[in-house]
Write a protein that holds these residues in place. Structure first.
Motif, PDB file in Angstrom:
ATOM      1  N   SER A  30      -5.751   1.046 -31.223  1.00 19.55           N
ATOM      2  CA  SER A  30      -6.567   1.127 -30.010  1.00 19.55           C
ATOM      3  C   SER A  30      -8.013   0.743 -30.290  1.00 19.55           C
ATOM      4  O   SER A  30      -8.715   0.251 -29.406  1.00 19.55           O
ATOM      5  N   THR A  31      -8.462   0.969 -31.533  1.00 17.10           N
ATOM      6  CA  THR A  31      -9.831   0.587 -31.895  1.00 17.10           C
ATOM      7  C   THR A  31     -10.020  -0.919 -31.773  1.00 17.10           C
ATOM      8  O   THR A  31     -11.029  -1.390 -31.231  1.00 17.10           O
ATOM      9  N   LEU A  32      -9.055  -1.690 -32.265  1.00 19.01           N
ATOM     10  CA  LEU A  32      -9.144  -3.149 -32.194  1.00 19.01           C
ATOM     11  C   LEU A  32      -9.062  -3.622 -30.745  1.00 19.01           C
ATOM     12  O   LEU A  32      -9.773  -4.553 -30.347  1.00 19.01           O
ATOM     13  N   ALA A  33      -8.222  -2.985 -29.944  1.00 22.16           N
ATOM     14  CA  ALA A  33      -8.119  -3.348 -28.523  1.00 22.16           C
ATOM     15  C   ALA A  33      -9.443  -3.126 -27.812  1.00 22.16           C
ATOM     16  O   ALA A  33      -9.873  -3.949 -26.990  1.00 22.16           O
ATOM     17  N   GLY A  34     -10.113  -2.015 -28.110  1.00 23.84           N
ATOM     18  CA  GLY A  34     -11.401  -1.731 -27.493  1.00 23.84           C
ATOM     19  C   GLY A  34     -12.457  -2.746 -27.864  1.00 23.84           C
ATOM     20  O   GLY A  34     -13.284  -3.137 -27.026  1.00 23.84           O
ATOM     21  N   ILE A  35     -12.429  -3.204 -29.109  1.00 22.88           N
ATOM     22  CA  ILE A  35     -13.396  -4.204 -29.550  1.00 22.88           C
ATOM     23  C   ILE A  35     -13.084  -5.561 -28.919  1.00 22.88           C
ATOM     24  O   ILE A  35     -13.994  -6.297 -28.519  1.00 22.88           O
ATOM     25  N   CYS A  36     -11.796  -5.911 -28.818  1.00 19.13           N
ATOM     26  CA  CYS A  36     -11.419  -7.163 -28.152  1.00 19.13           C
ATOM     27  C   CYS A  36     -11.896  -7.170 -26.704  1.00 19.13           C
ATOM     28  O   CYS A  36     -12.320  -8.207 -26.182  1.00 19.13           O
ATOM     29  N   ASN A  37     -11.848  -6.023 -26.052  1.00 21.18           N
ATOM     30  CA  ASN A  37     -12.315  -5.917 -24.671  1.00 21.18           C
ATOM     31  C   ASN A  37     -13.802  -6.257 -24.565  1.00 21.18           C
ATOM     32  O   ASN A  37     -14.255  -6.780 -23.541  1.00 21.18           O
ATOM     33  N   ALA A  38     -14.560  -5.972 -25.618  1.00 15.10           N
ATOM     34  CA  ALA A  38     -16.001  -6.240 -25.602  1.00 15.10           C
ATOM     35  C   ALA A  38     -16.320  -7.723 -25.642  1.00 15.10           C
ATOM     36  O   ALA A  38     -17.475  -8.110 -25.444  1.00 15.10           O
ATOM     37  N   THR A  39     -15.312  -8.576 -25.916  1.00 21.14           N
ATOM     38  CA  THR A  39     -15.564 -10.024 -25.921  1.00 21.14           C
ATOM     39  C   THR A  39     -15.579 -10.615 -24.512  1.00 21.14           C
ATOM     40  O   THR A  39     -15.892 -11.794 -24.346  1.00 21.14           O
ATOM     41  N   SER A  40     -15.266  -9.815 -23.509  1.00 15.64           N
ATOM     42  CA  SER A  40     -15.207 -10.332 -22.139  1.00 15.64           C
ATOM     43  C   SER A  40     -16.498 -11.015 -21.689  1.00 15.64           C
ATOM     44  O   SER A  40     -16.445 -12.080 -21.067  1.00 15.64           O
TER      45      SER A  40
END
Length: 317
Positions: free
Chosen positions: A112-122
């Motif tokens: 979930s940590t990686l998913a949250g960081i990927c979301n920040a690339t929006s």
């Protein structure tokens, strides 16, 4: 949900007079950051008991219910006009149904940590797309530099120098595609649904309702009805929908109306921090040095892409 998406989409809608809030906007800002930060943890817990499409369908059901109740309390109606509903159906796909599903599928194989960081690339995707799709968004050296810095941060998070060793490429790609879906959605909203005369609450209510219908049609085709209902994952899905979608959207739109989209979208930079802390502390997910360092670089780049040149006012003497 990408907060930049929500902020910009809301900024293009009709402004409605906002009454004085009982709760200070800074407190609501912090609550929103916590809700969205913990959403990635809730997705992870939900997928431990249910299929990804089922997690997304449940999330949309609970989220739509909260917003529709808010509409009843505020005595607001759903939008009218077939054309508006058609545009909202496309917005529902790119802003809700597709990214929510992609994140649920991604978190079956990535933390979930990686998913949250990927979301920040929006915001990075949004800036790159707006240069092509929106003629009024002119590139500046600072914004282009931010784009480059941001994607350098993405490569740092992924550990490119190690050849992506130990990384689930498919899951990470789905999380990045989810973050890309948000700016596609808000660019579409900006082009088609600006100045409709409808309130933000009624528009998001209709949008979530349409996204729920979309998932209700797709889910039975790819998943079987569960034979049992694990309680903890079910509660996680309920919280994800009611809080992470319904309540969060209402708070976000209230913040945009009160303090403006620029300030409201700053919540974007707190979400991955909270998502990382929650994943490590609650779920016991491992964290290599490159993940937080890369996340800081991503956020720095995202901040630069959102910067605007200062307007110099010349005073005549």
């Amino acid at each position: 949900m990408s907060t930049t998406t929500a902020s910009r989409a809301t900024a293009t809608a009709t402004t409605v007079a906002t009454p004085r809030r009982a709760l200070d906007w800074r407190i609501r800002f912090g609550i929103l950051a916590l809700i969205w930060g913990f959403s990635f943890l809730l997705i992870k817990v939900g997928t431990e008991g249910y299929a990804p499409f089922q997690v997304t369908l449940g999330r949309l059901l609970f989220g739509a219910a909260v917003v529709l109740v808010a509409m009843v309390v505020k005595r607001q109606r759903l939008p009218r006009g077939i054309r508006t509903w058609g545009h909202l159906a496309v917005a529902a796909l790119f802003l809700n149904a597709l990214p929510f599903s992609l994140f649920a599928f991604a978190e079956e194989t990535i933390p979930s940590t990686l998913a949250g960081i990927c979301n920040a690339t929006s915001p990075l995707w949004g800036m790159a797309l707006s240069l092509v799709a929106l003629s009024e968004d002119r590139p500046t050296r600072r914004r282009v530099a931010g784009l480059g810095i941001g994607f350098l941060g993405v490569l740092t998070v992924l550990g490119v120098w190690q050849g992506f060793h130990g990384l689930d490429v498919a899951g990470t790609a789905m999380a990045l595609l989810a973050s890309l879906s948000y700016p596609i959605g808000w660019i579409y909203v900006r082009r088609t649904l600006a100045n409709t005369g409808e309130s933000n609450v009624s528009m998001i209510g209709a949008q979530l309702l349409l996204a729920t219908v979309q998932l209700a049609l797709v889910t039975p085709l790819f998943t079987a009805w569960p034979t049992h209902f694990p309680m903890v994952p079910l509660l996680a899905i309920a919280a994800l929908g009611a809080l992470g979608t319904g309540v969060a959207f209402l708070i976000q739109y209230g913040l945009v109306s009160e303090v403006g989209p620029t300030t409201a979208q700053m919540v974007t930079y707190f979400v991955p921090v909270i998502a990382t802390a929650a994943g490590v502390a609650v779920l016991g997910e491992s964290l290599s040095w490159s993940t937080p360092i890369g996340a800081v670089i991503v956020l720095a780049g995202a901040a630069l892409t959102q910067s605007r040149p200062r307007v110099r006012v010349r005073v005549r003497e």
